[in-house]
Design an enzyme around this catalytic site. Structure first.
Site, short mmCIF file in Angstrom:
data_model
loop_
_atom_site.label_atom_id
_atom_site.label_comp_id
_atom_site.label_asym_id
_atom_site.label_seq_id
_atom_site.Cartn_x
_atom_site.Cartn_y
_atom_site.Cartn_z
N ARG A 1 107.63 -3.70 -20.30
CA ARG A 1 106.36 -2.97 -20.18
C ARG A 1 105.21 -3.93 -19.93
NH1 ARG A 1 103.27 1.12 -24.18
NH2 ARG A 1 101.31 1.10 -23.06
N ARG B 1 105.25 4.15 -17.91
CA ARG B 1 105.71 2.98 -18.67
C ARG B 1 107.23 3.03 -18.90
NH1 ARG B 1 101.72 4.34 -22.92
NH2 ARG B 1 100.45 4.55 -21.09
N ASP C 1 107.29 3.13 -24.48
CA ASP C 1 106.13 3.18 -25.36
C ASP C 1 106.65 3.43 -26.77
OD1 ASP C 1 102.96 3.75 -25.10
OD2 ASP C 1 103.82 4.89 -26.76
N ASP D 1 105.09 4.24 -30.52
CA ASP D 1 103.93 4.52 -31.35
C ASP D 1 104.36 4.60 -32.80
OD1 ASP D 1 101.99 4.63 -29.34
OD2 ASP D 1 102.37 6.74 -28.94
O1 GSY Z 1 101.52 7.90 -25.86
C1 GSY Z 1 102.79 7.84 -25.39
C2 GSY Z 1 102.86 7.74 -23.89
N1 GSY Z 1 102.58 9.04 -23.24
C3 GSY Z 1 103.38 10.12 -23.21
C4 GSY Z 1 104.66 10.41 -23.73
O2 GSY Z 1 105.33 9.60 -24.40
N2 GSY Z 1 105.14 11.67 -23.47
C5 GSY Z 1 104.46 12.59 -22.74
N3 GSY Z 1 105.01 13.77 -22.52
N4 GSY Z 1 103.24 12.32 -22.23
C6 GSY Z 1 102.70 11.11 -22.47
N5 GSY Z 1 101.52 10.62 -22.07
C7 GSY Z 1 101.47 9.37 -22.56
S1 GSY Z 1 100.14 8.30 -22.29
#
Ligand code: GSY
Length: 167
Positions: free
Chosen positions: A82, A91, A94, A96
């Site tokens: 990433r 990405r 990710d 979190d």
């Molecule tokens: O914050 C996580 C990255 N992210 C995502 C995700 O993991 N899933 C979905 N469905 N939408 C997202 N938008 C982001 S930015």
């Protein structure tokens, strides 16, 4: 050992392989995966038009404090290629940090609970699959947050388990 919940997401390349590799790297460095949700294919949330994500949530046990776990998660993201280019953009991986015990943390670079988790179906669906009664400290029950969200606005399809049974 402290218990924490991590949200994993990928929308580039071999998305499922990235999620599974993340677990492997976490485990190699001593973070124990207690349980993993199914994988959900989810429409992208946020201002950038991009491909669908695969998302999952894992429950882990760790000796790391919250800031250490965050730094470690960033290192795993980097190990999987990433690069932080476009905010909100596509990405490979990710991670979190959603919850850490029942702690609330408010630092400039780290908020726990994750400040957006209560409004994201891609987080709440896998999280409540693992722990239907789980509380988000300072917010309320995750499943009540989920019920308040519009399914049509944040569609999600349940796919296979993130980990093969017995893993
Ligand atoms: O914050 C996580 C990255 N992210 C995502 C995700 O993991 N899933 C979905 N469905 N939408 C997202 N938008 C982001 S930015």
């Amino acid at each position: 050992m402290a218990r924490a919940y991590l949200s994993l997401g990928s929308n580039l390349g071999d998305r499922l392989a990235h999620l599974r590799s993340a677990i492997r790297i976490l485990e190699e460095r001593g973070i124990v995966t207690v349980r993993a949700s199914h994988v959900y294919e989810t429409a992208p949330v946020g201002p950038v038009q991009q491909g669908a994500f695969l998302n999952a949530v894992v429950e882990v046990e760790t000796t790391l404090p919250p800031v250490g776990l965050l730094a470690f998660a960033a290192a795993v993201e980097k190990a999987l290629g990433r690069e932080r280019q476009q905010r909100w953009g596509p990405r490979t991986l990710d991670i979190d940090l959603l919850l850490y015990e029942d702690r609330q943390v408010d630092l400039p670079f780290l908020q726990i609970p994750h400040p957006c988790m209560h409004e994201r179906r891609f987080v709440l669906l896998p999280l409540t699959e693992l722990e239907p009664e789980i509380q988000i400290p300072g917010v309320g029950k995750a499943r009540d947050c989920l019920a308040a969200l519009d399914e049509a606005e944040q569609p999600a399809t349940k796919c296979e388990p993130l980990l093969h049974s017995g893993a």
